[in-house]
Design an enzyme around this catalytic site. Structure first.
Site, PDB file in Angstrom:
ATOM      1  N   HIS A   1      -9.291   4.044  -0.615  1.00  0.00           N
ATOM      2  CA  HIS A   1      -7.947   3.475  -0.578  1.00  0.00           C
ATOM      3  C   HIS A   1      -7.704   2.560  -1.781  1.00  0.00           C
ATOM      4  CE1 HIS A   1      -4.192   2.041   0.802  1.00  0.00           C
ATOM      5  NE2 HIS A   1      -4.583   1.052   1.565  1.00  0.00           N
TER       6      HIS A   1
ATOM      7  N   CYS B   1       0.818  -1.218   0.000  1.00  0.00           N
ATOM      8  CA  CYS B   1       0.000   0.000   0.000  1.00  0.00           C
ATOM      9  C   CYS B   1       0.850   1.265   0.000  1.00  0.00           C
ATOM     10  CB  CYS B   1      -0.956  -0.009   1.193  1.00  0.00           C
ATOM     11  SG  CYS B   1      -2.030  -1.453   1.182  1.00  0.00           S
TER      12      CYS B   1
END
Lengths: 382, 382
Positions: free
Chosen positions: A331, A82
């Protein structure tokens, strides 16, 4: 000095009508238009993407981007779970430092919602270790271990965590690019179902599609001609053990601590000078730990501090996650690190509209890979 | 000037008893020992790997490496299909140019043989486009299209292709780290079964496990103390369209042509000065096209030139693929680009033993991603 001269973000959300390629196209040509540049003024592209290989058997996206832009320049795909977007930005700055009068496009994109939550959760677990995957530990599970440890050690409750989502959803309600633009109450957050005790659905960032792009240059003439510009004072990447059980402590992310020390030293400024920060709140506990590890709050006081809501928009000298953070803005993992830096660009150039932080001169972006195996800290200034 | 001071390679082959982690460990600690350095003398690591995400749901390997070395330094994973190793090396040189008196470890590793050939062929297809995958085109299929076009256009036969494998297997027989160390006859190559007409099993590089690592530094004191050193004169990366059908020509790899032009210009030397080259021979046709696109041979004469065997060990002023190339030395995809540069290091420092090229002063490594969507050209000198 490396300078950001433009930012573009697609809407984040469940964009079922859009492919990874169409998101990349929109972000690339969107940011070029924003910067008033042609594609042949770009010397290299750095692309952050985590999941296209695992979810779509689609690697070698650098070559796909070459086809989209119709040019033969160096294009690099970077993966750091991420933190892929943040690391792509970091490598772009290093590349620029080696090249005088160059301009790079930094891109992040992810397409996640074409798959079931189970498939995506399993694919996201690729950012954890093989041992953790075999033990059945997903990312909610890993952050839940950290949350349990933290709450017990410092005598907080799930209510303390809830204030992260409360604040970030309020900010998201002011951001029309956010995945979620609905405000939440503390009660609603506490009543949402558990995903991994003590973390609930509303403690967790969503699965999102989206792309974001920045133009960064060290060409003084381009900076002069640009409508807006923000200086990159520091960009630091630090890695740490992938396995949670190998860490000295469950209630700190060592990679964030070290990256923050290095970045503040490089930037030559104090924590108290930062007016706006985007920090990695993949789960509510993550924002609390990040604020402590970045040095904004003392170790263990985060549970209390978040409940005071001092980091809500313009409540103090530091606003945190005005975009809505990962929780509300969404996200799309490879895009997140770019969007964070882009949000600071908007804030420092007074383009953040309804969520504008007043008198913002210094900003920080903090992007995490996995359960803390990679951390990127970027410090920007006007 | 960036200087390579050490190289280590694991055996390439079907290493069923070894995991990706154990291969990484062996290469990292092997190259440190070779350089007589401790891990705390390394400032950053660049890691080329293509397939761990797709095959093992194992991304974020930068963090895994942090755990293996027990340190908190910047570690970057780079993916560019089969050019992942070459691109990792390129970014490492850019990183060094930005940092004085630094030392980086460049690593490539791949674990492929735990899966069936069908699974790996499908995973390798992730380096092609979505359109090509949907059409059922695997990499043998894509290179077979190029081979058919080339053979017909220039009136060559499958026998011309066979000389690539013949030569490279002869070289592999002199390399104890090679996946295959058996010599082949032209007859045996021509009699092997087709994988995609006109390409046969023995026109194709194998599925291999393996890792390779280099130490690169710009610290003059470290170079002085090193047992051996090789200068990096140039490292250039160029991307091109991912889809074969989007290319202007099927019988040239444009990314290689442009990268070679840039690299020779940067290095300030002529083609004829290169004494040894490792070129990307994933299939026999690929070495022929590469020799033309790199500018060693004129367009269309490669089929004739290869049959003359002038690039066999010490037959002329240029030896090609003394390691055995991808064909015989093996092709653990993320490790290949590092091994190619490492082989040139061995040749230029007179450590190549039975396959030593005489009087080698300049060397070139050429690494390709996919069907030519990425090309890396590196030029080294002693």
């Amino acid at each position: 000095m490396n300078t950001i001269i433009a930012f573009y973000q697609t809407k984040f959300g469940e964009l079922w009508e859009k492919s990874l390629t169409s998101l990349i196209k929109e972000a690339v040509f969107g940011v070029l238009k924003e910067a008033n540049l042609e594609i042949d003024q770009i010397d290299a592209i750095f692309f952050g993407n985590m999941m296209a290989g695992v979810l779509e058997n689609n690697l070698h996206t650098a070559s796909k981007i070459a086809e989209i832009i119709g040019r033969n320049i160096p294009i690099f795909r970077v993966e750091a779970a991420c933190a892929s977007g943040g690391v792509a930005f970091h490598l772009a700055t290093r590349y620029l430092n080696d090249n005088c009068r160059k301009t790079v496009l930094v891109l992040g994109a992810e397409k996640m919602t074409d798959y079931s939550p189970e498939e995506v959760t399993s694919a996201l677990a690729a950012a954890s270790s093989g041992e953790e995957q075999e033990a059945g530990l997903t990312f909610p599970g890993l952050y839940a271990l950290m949350a349990n440890f933290y709450l017990q050690k410092y005598h907080y409750t799930e209510e303390n965590l809830a204030y992260v989502s409360y604040k970030n959803h309020y900010h998201g309600s002011l951001n029309e690019k956010a995945h979620f633009q609905n405000k939440l109450t503390i009660e609603k957050i506490l009543q949402s179902p558990y995903v991994a005790y003590p973390l609930k659905v509303l403690d967790s960032s969503p699965i999102s599609d989206g792309a974001a792009a920045l133009i960064v240059t060290n060409d003084k003439n381009l900076v002069k001609k640009s409508k807006a510009s923000v200086l990159v004072l520091a960009s630091e990447v630090v890695t740490d053990t992938i396995n949670l059980f190998q860490r000295k402590s469950l209630d700190e992310i060592l990679s964030t601590k070290i990256a923050a020390e290095l970045a503040f030293k490089k930037a030559g400024i104090e924590r108290k000078q930062i007016n706006v920060a985007e920090v990695h709140d993949c789960f509510s506990i993550a924002e609390i730990l990040a604020m402590e590890d970045l040095g904004f709050w003392k170790k263990g006081e985060g549970g209390r501090k978040i409940k005071e809501l001092s980091t809500l928009l313009n409540q103090s000298s530091l606003t945190v996650n005005p975009s809505g953070g990962l929780k509300a803005a969404g996200h799309p993992v490879g895009a997140t690190g770019i969007k964070q830096i882009g949000e600071i660009f908007l804030q420092l150039t007074k383009k953040a509209e309804k969520r504008q932080v007043k008198n913002a001169k210094y900003g920080l972006a903090h992007n995490v890979g996995g359960s803390g195996g990679t951390a990127v800290v970027t410090i920007l200034a006007v």
